[in-house]
Design an enzyme around this catalytic site. Structure first.
Site, mmCIF file in Angstrom:
data_model
loop_
_atom_site.group_PDB
_atom_site.id
_atom_site.type_symbol
_atom_site.label_atom_id
_atom_site.label_comp_id
_atom_site.label_asym_id
_atom_site.label_seq_id
_atom_site.Cartn_x
_atom_site.Cartn_y
_atom_site.Cartn_z
ATOM 1 N N TYR A 159 25.529 33.386 9.638
ATOM 2 C CA TYR A 159 24.273 33.955 10.155
ATOM 3 C C TYR A 159 23.955 33.331 11.525
ATOM 4 O O TYR A 159 23.328 33.949 12.373
ATOM 5 C CB TYR A 159 23.142 33.730 9.143
ATOM 6 C CG TYR A 159 21.965 34.659 9.317
ATOM 7 C CD1 TYR A 159 22.099 36.030 9.139
ATOM 8 C CD2 TYR A 159 20.710 34.160 9.661
ATOM 9 C CE1 TYR A 159 21.021 36.882 9.294
ATOM 10 C CE2 TYR A 159 19.616 34.996 9.812
ATOM 11 C CZ TYR A 159 19.780 36.353 9.634
ATOM 12 O OH TYR A 159 18.700 37.191 9.788
ATOM 13 N N LYS A 166 15.626 33.722 14.031
ATOM 14 C CA LYS A 166 14.585 33.923 13.010
ATOM 15 C C LYS A 166 13.652 32.712 12.930
ATOM 16 O O LYS A 166 12.458 32.861 12.648
ATOM 17 C CB LYS A 166 15.223 34.187 11.633
ATOM 18 C CG LYS A 166 15.943 35.530 11.529
ATOM 19 C CD LYS A 166 15.061 36.720 11.858
ATOM 20 C CE LYS A 166 15.723 38.045 11.539
ATOM 21 N NZ LYS A 166 15.013 39.187 12.156
HETATM 22 P P1 NAD Z 1 18.664 48.156 11.256
HETATM 23 O O1 NAD Z 1 19.936 48.106 12.035
HETATM 24 O O2 NAD Z 1 18.388 49.363 10.481
HETATM 25 O O3 NAD Z 1 17.415 47.838 12.187
HETATM 26 C C1 NAD Z 1 17.509 47.012 13.332
HETATM 27 C C2 NAD Z 1 16.745 47.725 14.413
HETATM 28 O O4 NAD Z 1 16.680 46.915 15.587
HETATM 29 C C3 NAD Z 1 17.379 49.065 14.829
HETATM 30 O O5 NAD Z 1 16.443 50.098 14.671
HETATM 31 C C4 NAD Z 1 17.690 48.860 16.299
HETATM 32 O O6 NAD Z 1 17.543 50.046 17.059
HETATM 33 C C5 NAD Z 1 16.639 47.835 16.655
HETATM 34 N N1 NAD Z 1 16.905 47.171 17.935
HETATM 35 C C6 NAD Z 1 17.898 46.317 18.271
HETATM 36 N N2 NAD Z 1 17.802 45.985 19.565
HETATM 37 C C7 NAD Z 1 16.714 46.645 20.063
HETATM 38 C C8 NAD Z 1 16.105 46.752 21.341
HETATM 39 N N3 NAD Z 1 16.591 46.096 22.418
HETATM 40 N N4 NAD Z 1 15.003 47.521 21.472
HETATM 41 C C9 NAD Z 1 14.497 48.207 20.420
HETATM 42 N N5 NAD Z 1 15.041 48.157 19.189
HETATM 43 C C10 NAD Z 1 16.132 47.385 19.017
HETATM 44 O O7 NAD Z 1 18.753 46.878 10.295
HETATM 45 P P2 NAD Z 1 17.641 46.191 9.340
HETATM 46 O O8 NAD Z 1 18.430 45.345 8.423
HETATM 47 O O9 NAD Z 1 16.710 47.203 8.828
HETATM 48 O O10 NAD Z 1 16.896 45.214 10.345
HETATM 49 C C11 NAD Z 1 15.498 45.221 10.522
HETATM 50 C C12 NAD Z 1 14.945 43.794 10.524
HETATM 51 O O11 NAD Z 1 15.096 43.238 9.218
HETATM 52 C C13 NAD Z 1 15.670 42.854 11.477
HETATM 53 O O12 NAD Z 1 14.721 41.969 12.053
HETATM 54 C C14 NAD Z 1 16.585 42.088 10.534
HETATM 55 O O13 NAD Z 1 16.975 40.833 11.037
HETATM 56 C C15 NAD Z 1 15.646 41.950 9.354
HETATM 57 N N6 NAD Z 1 16.275 41.573 8.062
HETATM 58 C C16 NAD Z 1 17.316 42.270 7.572
HETATM 59 C C17 NAD Z 1 17.897 41.867 6.364
HETATM 60 C C18 NAD Z 1 19.062 42.606 5.799
HETATM 61 O O14 NAD Z 1 19.745 42.058 4.925
HETATM 62 N N7 NAD Z 1 19.337 43.815 6.219
HETATM 63 C C19 NAD Z 1 17.378 40.764 5.671
HETATM 64 C C20 NAD Z 1 16.288 40.092 6.205
HETATM 65 C C21 NAD Z 1 15.730 40.485 7.416
#
Ligand code: NAD
Length: 260
Positions: A159, A166
């Site tokens: 990670y 984060k």
């Molecule tokens: P996802 O890929 O669906 O969403 C990530 C989003 O970030 C996308 O919509 C992308 O367009 C956007 N993004 C990236 N760079 C950008 C920029 N410069 N401008 C605007 N948008 C931008 O994946 P997700 O897993 O739904 O991620 C959403 C959040 O959840 C993130 O912060 C991720 O770290 C967090 N998260 C995810 C998990 C997991 O296991 N999937 C667990 C905990 C936290």
């Protein structure tokens, strides 16, 4: 839970890429709870897919605008457009993260300066930028919500740079909670989600093995679902969470409490 906890509220959702996005799950729950929503898409590559998904699920007239969180110009232009639809926003979802692929696996020691800047900018500073832009429109008991992960406080191999990002995001959450709480009564919180199969998650090396670890060690024997993240998102945006701010709420099957 009442199905109309967010009746009359307006929400801005940043971070839908596709139907697996955590932002989509939380938006669905906010919508079902009665909120009117405004969305972004990130650039031309995602535009058509996001527009179709949102119009099919939330209605043809739901506003969706381009927003790249790494550009102040883009942030300002986005909120200008939001202002054409509403003069108040009650909740903002920040569900955005990015780090170059090479910084999400192998040796953390090898993390490059440029990757570090990009990841901290898009994954953490963007919360400050969005909060500042939305603040003039936000209602006095408004709620800002960001998505985090356990890698902020414990080492999760691979990670790497996203864990550091984060940690910064969670610290930004606390400082913003103080500023915006004192000045405006606005609350700022993070949900720390367990692993979910999304586009962003696929960028982390060995991501699939995480589910097995959660099955074996989490008190509930699993991670979490989109519906569960949505329900927590509704709660945090609702008046039931009126005295909760600056917090990181774990929605992860309880995995975070384990020492072994
Ligand atoms: P996802 O890929 O669906 O969403 C990530 C989003 O970030 C996308 O919509 C992308 O367009 C956007 N993004 C990236 N760079 C950008 C920029 N410069 N401008 C605007 N948008 C931008 O994946 P997700 O897993 O739904 O991620 C959403 C959040 O959840 C993130 O912060 C991720 O770290 C967090 N998260 C995810 C998990 C997991 O296991 N999937 C667990 C905990 C936290």
């Amino acid at each position: 839970m009442s199905s109309k906890l967010l009746e009359g509220k307006v929400g801005v959702v940043v971070g839908v890429a596709n139907k697996r996005s955590i932002a989509f799950a939380i938006a669905k729950a906010w919508h079902e709870a009665g909120a009117k929503l405004i969305f972004n898409y990130q650039g031309e590559r995602l535009k058509d897919g996001v527009l179709k998904l949102i119009h099919e699920n939330f209605g043809e007239d739901v506003p969706v605008y381009d927003l790249d969180v790494s550009s102040d110009e883009s942030v300002n232009a986005f909120f200008e457009r939001v202002r054409q639809h509403t003069d108040k926003v009650d909740c903002l979802l920040h569900s955005v993260a990015f780090a170059p692929k090479e910084a999400l696996g192998g040796s953390f020691l090898e993390t490059g300066r440029e990757a570090f800047k990009i990841s901290l900018d898009i994954s953490a500073y963007s919360l400050v930028a969005l909060s500042r832009a939305v603040e003039p429109m936000m209602s006095d008991n408004g709620s800002i919500l960001a998505m985090s992960y356990l890698g902020s406080e414990k080492v999760v191999p691979n990670y790497n740079l996203m864990g550091v990002s984060k940690a910064a995001l969670e610290a930004c959450t606390r400082y913003l909670a103080y500023d915006l709480g004192r000045s405006r009564g606005i609350r700022v919180n993070c949900i720390s989600a367990g692993p979910m199969q999304t586009l962003a998650a696929r960028g982390v090396s060995g991501f699939n093995t995480m589910f097995k670890v959660y099955e074996e060690h989490a008190p509930l024997g699993r991670s979490c679902t989109g519906e569960e993240l949505g329900a927590t998102g509704v709660f945090l945006a609702s008046d039931g969470a009126a005295a909760i701010t600056g917090q990181v709420i774990y929605v992860d099957g309880g995995y975070q409490i384990m020492g072994m």
